[in-house]
Motif scaffolding. Sequence first.
Motif, short mmCIF file in Angstrom:
data_model
loop_
_atom_site.label_atom_id
_atom_site.label_comp_id
_atom_site.label_asym_id
_atom_site.label_seq_id
_atom_site.Cartn_x
_atom_site.Cartn_y
_atom_site.Cartn_z
N ILE A 4 10.56 -10.22 -7.26
CA ILE A 4 10.17 -8.81 -7.35
C ILE A 4 8.75 -8.62 -6.82
N LYS A 5 7.84 -9.50 -7.20
CA LYS A 5 6.46 -9.42 -6.74
C LYS A 5 6.39 -9.58 -5.23
N ASN A 6 7.13 -10.54 -4.68
CA ASN A 6 7.11 -10.80 -3.23
C ASN A 6 7.66 -9.61 -2.44
N ILE A 7 8.74 -9.01 -2.96
CA ILE A 7 9.33 -7.85 -2.27
C ILE A 7 8.37 -6.66 -2.31
N PHE A 8 7.70 -6.50 -3.44
CA PHE A 8 6.74 -5.39 -3.59
C PHE A 8 5.59 -5.54 -2.60
N ILE A 9 5.02 -6.74 -2.51
CA ILE A 9 3.92 -6.99 -1.56
C ILE A 9 4.40 -6.78 -0.13
N ARG A 10 5.61 -7.26 0.14
CA ARG A 10 6.19 -7.11 1.48
C ARG A 10 6.35 -5.64 1.85
N GLU A 11 6.78 -4.82 0.91
CA GLU A 11 6.99 -3.40 1.17
C GLU A 11 5.66 -2.70 1.44
N ILE A 12 4.62 -3.06 0.70
CA ILE A 12 3.30 -2.48 0.93
C ILE A 12 2.78 -2.85 2.32
N LEU A 13 2.99 -4.11 2.72
CA LEU A 13 2.55 -4.55 4.05
C LEU A 13 3.32 -3.84 5.15
N ARG A 14 4.60 -3.59 4.90
CA ARG A 14 5.40 -2.86 5.90
C ARG A 14 4.90 -1.42 6.03
N LEU A 15 4.53 -0.81 4.90
CA LEU A 15 3.99 0.55 4.95
C LEU A 15 2.67 0.60 5.72
N ARG A 16 1.87 -0.45 5.56
CA ARG A 16 0.56 -0.50 6.22
C ARG A 16 0.68 -0.45 7.73
N SER A 17 1.79 -0.94 8.24
CA SER A 17 1.99 -0.99 9.69
C SER A 17 2.57 0.32 10.25
N ARG A 18 2.91 1.25 9.36
CA ARG A 18 3.50 2.53 9.79
C ARG A 18 2.45 3.62 9.71
N SER A 19 2.00 4.09 10.87
CA SER A 19 0.95 5.11 10.90
C SER A 19 1.41 6.41 10.25
N SER A 20 2.69 6.75 10.43
CA SER A 20 3.21 7.98 9.84
C SER A 20 3.14 7.94 8.32
N ALA A 21 3.28 6.74 7.75
CA ALA A 21 3.21 6.59 6.29
C ALA A 21 1.80 6.90 5.80
N TRP A 22 0.80 6.47 6.54
CA TRP A 22 -0.58 6.71 6.12
C TRP A 22 -0.97 8.17 6.23
N VAL A 23 -0.34 8.87 7.18
CA VAL A 23 -0.56 10.32 7.27
C VAL A 23 -0.07 10.99 5.99
N LEU A 24 1.11 10.55 5.53
CA LEU A 24 1.69 11.12 4.31
C LEU A 24 0.90 10.72 3.07
N ILE A 25 0.44 9.47 3.03
CA ILE A 25 -0.20 8.94 1.83
C ILE A 25 -1.66 9.39 1.69
N ILE A 26 -2.38 9.48 2.82
CA ILE A 26 -3.81 9.77 2.75
C ILE A 26 -4.16 11.16 3.28
N PHE A 27 -3.73 11.47 4.49
CA PHE A 27 -4.17 12.71 5.13
C PHE A 27 -3.74 13.95 4.35
N ILE A 28 -2.45 14.03 4.00
CA ILE A 28 -1.95 15.23 3.30
C ILE A 28 -2.58 15.39 1.92
N PRO A 29 -2.59 14.34 1.07
CA PRO A 29 -3.19 14.53 -0.26
C PRO A 29 -4.68 14.89 -0.21
#
Length: 386
Positions: A4-29
């Motif tokens: 569970i821990k490994n999958i969670f870390i992996r998912e966070i790293l995958r999000l880090r590589s998606r620029s569109s995700a950071w727009v949603l996570i940081i820019f909008i809020p």
Amino acid sequence: MKNIKNIFIREILRLRSRSSAWVLIIFIPVVIFLYLGAIYQEGAVQVVKVGVLDHDKSPFSQQIIDNIQASPKIEITNLFTSEDKLEDIFTAHPEVKGIYYIPENFSKNIMLGKQQQLIVYTNSSNIIYGNLLYKEAATFINTLSAKITLSSLTLKGVPYEKAIKMVMPVKTQTRALFNPYYNYLYYLVPGLTTVLLQMIVFFLATRSINSEFKSNSFEELWELSGGSILKILFVKLLTYTVIGMIIAMLIFAIIHPLLGIPSGTNTLSFMWIILIFVMCNAALGLMISILFKDQAIAMDVAFVYNSPAFVFSGFTFPIIAMPAFNSWYANLIPYTHFLKAYIKGIEMSISFDFLIPQIIALLLFILFAYVVSVFGLMFHLKKIEA
């Protein structure tokens, strides 16, 4: 637990590589939420510019004009002549949002005991201006009418104290609760920030599973999970729920206080209902991601499903007044149920018992999304094995 821990870390790293995700996570809020707050910082319309068309031109009509000018919400910017055409005034003077028209022989007819009308023309393309002008007109006209009646009664020999009671036998007293200042900042911004919270979590989760298929990394995820569908769904759901709750805490702990939006006494205890709301949207996003392997189609479906949330939720127009289909569809959107809980729990600060129907509805969304997601992943696994 390690899986569970490994999958969670992996998912966070995958999000880090998606620029569109950071727009949603940081820019909008950070940017959009504060920008929305800046738009409604005034909270309410302070002054409305109006014109006066006086065909009576009497001392009494001048008294009416003085009463209009004395209103704290109204500023007379133009005094129009009889040659002005009413239909052309709003076009020629876009700053004027209303016109008070005093007809000819207005004061004379009143003295003769005839009822007269003060006509208020409003540019009701903006409902706020129209309602405000009507409210202000009703206020000072009622006062003026009472003065005229009082004067007439006293001239007839009726004692002043008795005349006052005859003029105003019933007094109306209104007490506005929960938003006594009719402040649009308090009303609109919480709705906009929470509906955007739904969309951010939903859109992030919508690319969670199908992106694995597109990048041919699902088999890696499957092995990392130890061949467990439940672990995959749990960690994916956990990841986007955690992200959503971070954004939610940013909204309620920083954005709203920074904008001066008051919080209810139940705000802290209400956070666990926000948790269910965030989890609900993460689960539905995951379901869409599993059902539609094409990411573009999945995002289109997510957009079509989420875009009417603000309108259909009853925030801007009562659900009870909507056509039957719209009312039915509104209940298929999580935000509709969350909004009811938010108004009752945060703004009205009522007890938990009144929130149970909305909580049950959100939990049913999660259960439905979970069941569909399990069967959807099982279907994909069979195709992979085949």
